[in-house]
Design a protein around this motif. Sequence first.
Motif, PDB file in Angstrom:
ATOM      1  N   GLY A   1      51.687  32.175  18.359  1.00  0.00           N
ATOM      2  CA  GLY A   1      52.580  33.312  18.217  1.00  0.00           C
ATOM      3  C   GLY A   1      53.040  33.867  19.547  1.00  0.00           C
ATOM      4  O   GLY A   1      52.755  33.334  20.614  1.00  0.00           O
ATOM      5  N   ARG A   2      53.756  34.972  19.469  1.00  0.00           N
ATOM      6  CA  ARG A   2      54.264  35.632  20.666  1.00  0.00           C
ATOM      7  C   ARG A   2      53.166  36.490  21.280  1.00  0.00           C
ATOM      8  O   ARG A   2      52.379  37.108  20.573  1.00  0.00           O
ATOM      9  N   VAL A   3      53.145  36.509  22.609  1.00  0.00           N
ATOM     10  CA  VAL A   3      52.178  37.343  23.332  1.00  0.00           C
ATOM     11  C   VAL A   3      52.912  38.075  24.443  1.00  0.00           C
ATOM     12  O   VAL A   3      54.000  37.677  24.864  1.00  0.00           O
ATOM     13  N   SER A   4      52.296  39.118  24.923  1.00  0.00           N
ATOM     14  CA  SER A   4      52.892  39.887  26.020  1.00  0.00           C
ATOM     15  C   SER A   4      52.790  39.085  27.320  1.00  0.00           C
ATOM     16  O   SER A   4      51.953  38.181  27.442  1.00  0.00           O
ATOM     17  N   PRO A   5      53.615  39.439  28.307  1.00  0.00           N
ATOM     18  CA  PRO A   5      53.497  38.785  29.614  1.00  0.00           C
ATOM     19  C   PRO A   5      52.104  38.961  30.226  1.00  0.00           C
ATOM     20  O   PRO A   5      51.566  38.039  30.840  1.00  0.00           O
ATOM     21  N   GLU A   6      51.512  40.123  30.027  1.00  0.00           N
ATOM     22  CA  GLU A   6      50.162  40.368  30.562  1.00  0.00           C
ATOM     23  C   GLU A   6      49.142  39.429  29.917  1.00  0.00           C
ATOM     24  O   GLU A   6      48.251  38.912  30.594  1.00  0.00           O
ATOM     25  N   THR A   7      49.277  39.223  28.620  1.00  0.00           N
ATOM     26  CA  THR A   7      48.363  38.315  27.923  1.00  0.00           C
ATOM     27  C   THR A   7      48.541  36.889  28.429  1.00  0.00           C
ATOM     28  O   THR A   7      47.558  36.184  28.672  1.00  0.00           O
ATOM     29  N   ALA A   8      49.778  36.456  28.609  1.00  0.00           N
ATOM     30  CA  ALA A   8      50.041  35.108  29.123  1.00  0.00           C
ATOM     31  C   ALA A   8      49.467  34.942  30.525  1.00  0.00           C
ATOM     32  O   ALA A   8      48.877  33.902  30.840  1.00  0.00           O
ATOM     33  N   GLU A   9      49.605  35.966  31.364  1.00  0.00           N
ATOM     34  CA  GLU A   9      49.054  35.903  32.716  1.00  0.00           C
ATOM     35  C   GLU A   9      47.533  35.846  32.689  1.00  0.00           C
ATOM     36  O   GLU A   9      46.916  35.083  33.446  1.00  0.00           O
ATOM     37  N   ARG A  10      46.922  36.622  31.810  1.00  0.00           N
ATOM     38  CA  ARG A  10      45.454  36.609  31.717  1.00  0.00           C
ATOM     39  C   ARG A  10      44.956  35.265  31.203  1.00  0.00           C
ATOM     40  O   ARG A  10      43.977  34.720  31.707  1.00  0.00           O
ATOM     41  N   LEU A  11      45.634  34.712  30.208  1.00  0.00           N
ATOM     42  CA  LEU A  11      45.256  33.402  29.685  1.00  0.00           C
ATOM     43  C   LEU A  11      45.419  32.330  30.764  1.00  0.00           C
ATOM     44  O   LEU A  11      44.543  31.469  30.920  1.00  0.00           O
ATOM     45  N   ALA A  12      46.501  32.396  31.524  1.00  0.00           N
ATOM     46  CA  ALA A  12      46.707  31.439  32.612  1.00  0.00           C
ATOM     47  C   ALA A  12      45.592  31.540  33.652  1.00  0.00           C
ATOM     48  O   ALA A  12      45.098  30.525  34.147  1.00  0.00           O
ATOM     49  N   GLU A  13      45.177  32.760  33.967  1.00  0.00           N
ATOM     50  CA  GLU A  13      44.091  32.952  34.937  1.00  0.00           C
ATOM     51  C   GLU A  13      42.769  32.402  34.406  1.00  0.00           C
ATOM     52  O   GLU A  13      42.013  31.765  35.140  1.00  0.00           O
ATOM     53  N   LEU A  14      42.483  32.622  33.134  1.00  0.00           N
ATOM     54  CA  LEU A  14      41.259  32.079  32.546  1.00  0.00           C
ATOM     55  C   LEU A  14      41.261  30.554  32.562  1.00  0.00           C
ATOM     56  O   LEU A  14      40.244  29.920  32.870  1.00  0.00           O
ATOM     57  N   LEU A  15      42.399  29.960  32.256  1.00  0.00           N
ATOM     58  CA  LEU A  15      42.499  28.498  32.277  1.00  0.00           C
ATOM     59  C   LEU A  15      42.368  27.967  33.706  1.00  0.00           C
ATOM     60  O   LEU A  15      41.701  26.951  33.940  1.00  0.00           O
ATOM     61  N   ARG A  16      42.983  28.651  34.662  1.00  0.00           N
ATOM     62  CA  ARG A  16      42.869  28.245  36.059  1.00  0.00           C
ATOM     63  C   ARG A  16      41.411  28.269  36.509  1.00  0.00           C
ATOM     64  O   ARG A  16      40.915  27.334  37.132  1.00  0.00           O
ATOM     65  N   ARG A  17      40.708  29.338  36.159  1.00  0.00           N
ATOM     66  CA  ARG A  17      39.285  29.436  36.528  1.00  0.00           C
ATOM     67  C   ARG A  17      38.456  28.364  35.845  1.00  0.00           C
ATOM     68  O   ARG A  17      37.538  27.809  36.446  1.00  0.00           O
TER      69      ARG A  17
END
Length: 98
Positions: free
Chosen positions: A62-78
């Motif tokens: 589904g759709r997520v906020s930009p903040e959620t996408a950034e947090r998910l990207a950071e978790l995946l990067r880590r």
Amino acid sequence: MDAEHESYDAAHWNPVESDEWYAARNATTALRDVLTAVGMARDFPYLRADLNAFGQGLIELGRVSPETAERLAELLRRAIECGRNRTSADDSCVRKTN
């Protein structure tokens, strides 16, 4: 004719009885559990398992906020970094307990 000898009838196909449905549901459950563990359960209100018209299992994020996408990207990067640095002495990949 008894049930064992009936031929397959596509009109009676039940998606909930397919392996693809269970695979999608299990993947969605695993993702839900991880999102809950990192405090992001409310950030994915449209998360669900589904099948398309061809019977292929899909997971709807589904759709997520930009903040959620950034947090998910950071978790995946880590997670990627921790996977690469398994043998290092760095404790940034170790889950901290209080």
